[in-house]
Design a protein around this motif. Structure first.
Motif, mmCIF file in Angstrom:
data_model
loop_
_atom_site.group_PDB
_atom_site.id
_atom_site.type_symbol
_atom_site.label_atom_id
_atom_site.label_comp_id
_atom_site.label_asym_id
_atom_site.label_seq_id
_atom_site.Cartn_x
_atom_site.Cartn_y
_atom_site.Cartn_z
ATOM 1 N N LEU A 75 49.938 44.192 48.955
ATOM 2 C CA LEU A 75 48.583 43.685 48.755
ATOM 3 C C LEU A 75 48.492 42.867 47.465
ATOM 4 O O LEU A 75 47.878 41.796 47.437
ATOM 5 C CB LEU A 75 47.587 44.844 48.720
ATOM 6 N N ALA A 76 49.125 43.344 46.409
ATOM 7 C CA ALA A 76 49.145 42.594 45.148
ATOM 8 C C ALA A 76 49.877 41.267 45.318
ATOM 9 O O ALA A 76 49.478 40.255 44.739
ATOM 10 C CB ALA A 76 49.802 43.428 44.052
ATOM 11 N N GLY A 77 50.937 41.244 46.088
ATOM 12 C CA GLY A 77 51.651 40.004 46.355
ATOM 13 C C GLY A 77 50.806 38.996 47.113
ATOM 14 O O GLY A 77 50.816 37.802 46.813
ATOM 15 N N ILE A 78 50.034 39.481 48.083
ATOM 16 C CA ILE A 78 49.163 38.593 48.857
ATOM 17 C C ILE A 78 48.045 38.044 47.974
ATOM 18 O O ILE A 78 47.773 36.842 47.960
ATOM 19 C CB ILE A 78 48.590 39.344 50.081
ATOM 20 N N VAL A 79 47.399 38.917 47.219
ATOM 21 C CA VAL A 79 46.324 38.477 46.330
ATOM 22 C C VAL A 79 46.869 37.523 45.275
ATOM 23 O O VAL A 79 46.261 36.502 44.962
ATOM 24 C CB VAL A 79 45.623 39.691 45.673
ATOM 25 N N GLY A 80 48.039 37.828 44.725
ATOM 26 C CA GLY A 80 48.632 36.982 43.705
ATOM 27 C C GLY A 80 49.015 35.608 44.201
ATOM 28 O O GLY A 80 48.985 34.633 43.449
ATOM 29 N N SER A 81 49.360 35.502 45.477
ATOM 30 C CA SER A 81 49.733 34.191 46.011
ATOM 31 C C SER A 81 48.522 33.281 46.194
ATOM 32 O O SER A 81 48.655 32.062 46.214
ATOM 33 C CB SER A 81 50.481 34.350 47.331
ATOM 34 N N PHE A 82 47.336 33.873 46.307
ATOM 35 C CA PHE A 82 46.130 33.065 46.444
ATOM 36 C C PHE A 82 45.398 32.865 45.121
ATOM 37 O O PHE A 82 44.517 32.020 45.027
ATOM 38 C CB PHE A 82 45.171 33.706 47.456
ATOM 39 N N ALA A 83 45.738 33.618 44.107
ATOM 40 C CA ALA A 83 45.067 33.503 42.814
ATOM 41 C C ALA A 83 45.589 32.282 42.074
ATOM 42 O O ALA A 83 46.774 31.966 42.120
ATOM 43 C CB ALA A 83 45.290 34.763 41.991
ATOM 44 N N SER A 84 44.694 31.623 41.385
ATOM 45 C CA SER A 84 45.067 30.452 40.599
ATOM 46 C C SER A 84 44.599 30.668 39.167
ATOM 47 O O SER A 84 43.401 30.774 38.913
ATOM 48 C CB SER A 84 44.409 29.202 41.187
ATOM 49 N N VAL A 85 45.555 30.764 38.257
ATOM 50 C CA VAL A 85 45.233 30.944 36.844
ATOM 51 C C VAL A 85 45.991 29.901 36.033
ATOM 52 O O VAL A 85 47.052 29.435 36.430
ATOM 53 C CB VAL A 85 45.586 32.365 36.333
ATOM 54 N N SER A 86 45.414 29.556 34.889
ATOM 55 C CA SER A 86 46.070 28.576 34.030
ATOM 56 C C SER A 86 47.281 29.213 33.353
ATOM 57 O O SER A 86 47.436 30.435 33.340
ATOM 58 C CB SER A 86 45.088 28.067 32.976
ATOM 59 N N ASP A 87 48.111 28.385 32.771
ATOM 60 C CA ASP A 87 49.293 28.880 32.061
ATOM 61 C C ASP A 87 48.893 29.777 30.896
ATOM 62 O O ASP A 87 49.530 30.793 30.640
ATOM 63 C CB ASP A 87 50.140 27.720 31.551
ATOM 64 N N GLN A 88 47.836 29.397 30.189
ATOM 65 C CA GLN A 88 47.391 30.194 29.047
ATOM 66 C C GLN A 88 46.875 31.559 29.507
ATOM 67 O O GLN A 88 47.210 32.585 28.915
ATOM 68 C CB GLN A 88 46.306 29.462 28.273
ATOM 69 N N THR A 89 46.099 31.585 30.580
ATOM 70 C CA THR A 89 45.591 32.852 31.101
ATOM 71 C C THR A 89 46.735 33.717 31.602
ATOM 72 O O THR A 89 46.734 34.927 31.382
ATOM 73 C CB THR A 89 44.583 32.595 32.234
ATOM 74 N N LEU A 90 47.704 33.110 32.252
ATOM 75 C CA LEU A 90 48.868 33.867 32.717
ATOM 76 C C LEU A 90 49.614 34.472 31.534
ATOM 77 O O LEU A 90 50.068 35.615 31.599
ATOM 78 C CB LEU A 90 49.794 32.968 33.529
#
Length: 91
Positions: free
Chosen positions: A8-23
């Motif tokens: 589930l975390a992998g699926i959510v993570g593949s759709f999440a979009s965060v900036s390099d700084q936030t990451l």
């Protein structure tokens, strides 16, 4: 539930979009949490039989890290690390 959490975390993570700084901030928080959990298990065991030698060793390692970090920060040839990774579909 733990068996479902990883995919589930992998699926959510593949759709999440965060900036390099936030990451970077997220990774810092995660690594801090990881180190905190490790330290709470290791440090009490390591200091169960306290001695001045252990205290001195801990303080000297802290001081060494501080000196190395201060030297790197003020070094004239210091460079920022960059990752030049080509992104598919972008020039």
């Amino acid at each position: 539930m733990p068996a479902v959490a990883i995919p589930l975390a992998g699926i959510v993570g593949s759709f999440a979009s965060v900036s390099d700084q936030t990451l970077g901030y997220i990774l810092c928080l995660y690594s801090g949490f990881f180190h905190c959990m490790g330290a709470t298990g290791l440090l009490p065991e390591a200091h169960a039989h306290a001695s001045w030698r252990k205290v001195g060793l801990t303080a000297s390692v802290f001081a060494l890290i501080f000196v190395i970090r201060a030297h790197i920060r003020h070094h004239p040839h210091r460079r920022r690390l960059t990752l030049d990774v080509p992104v598919v579909g972008h020039p």
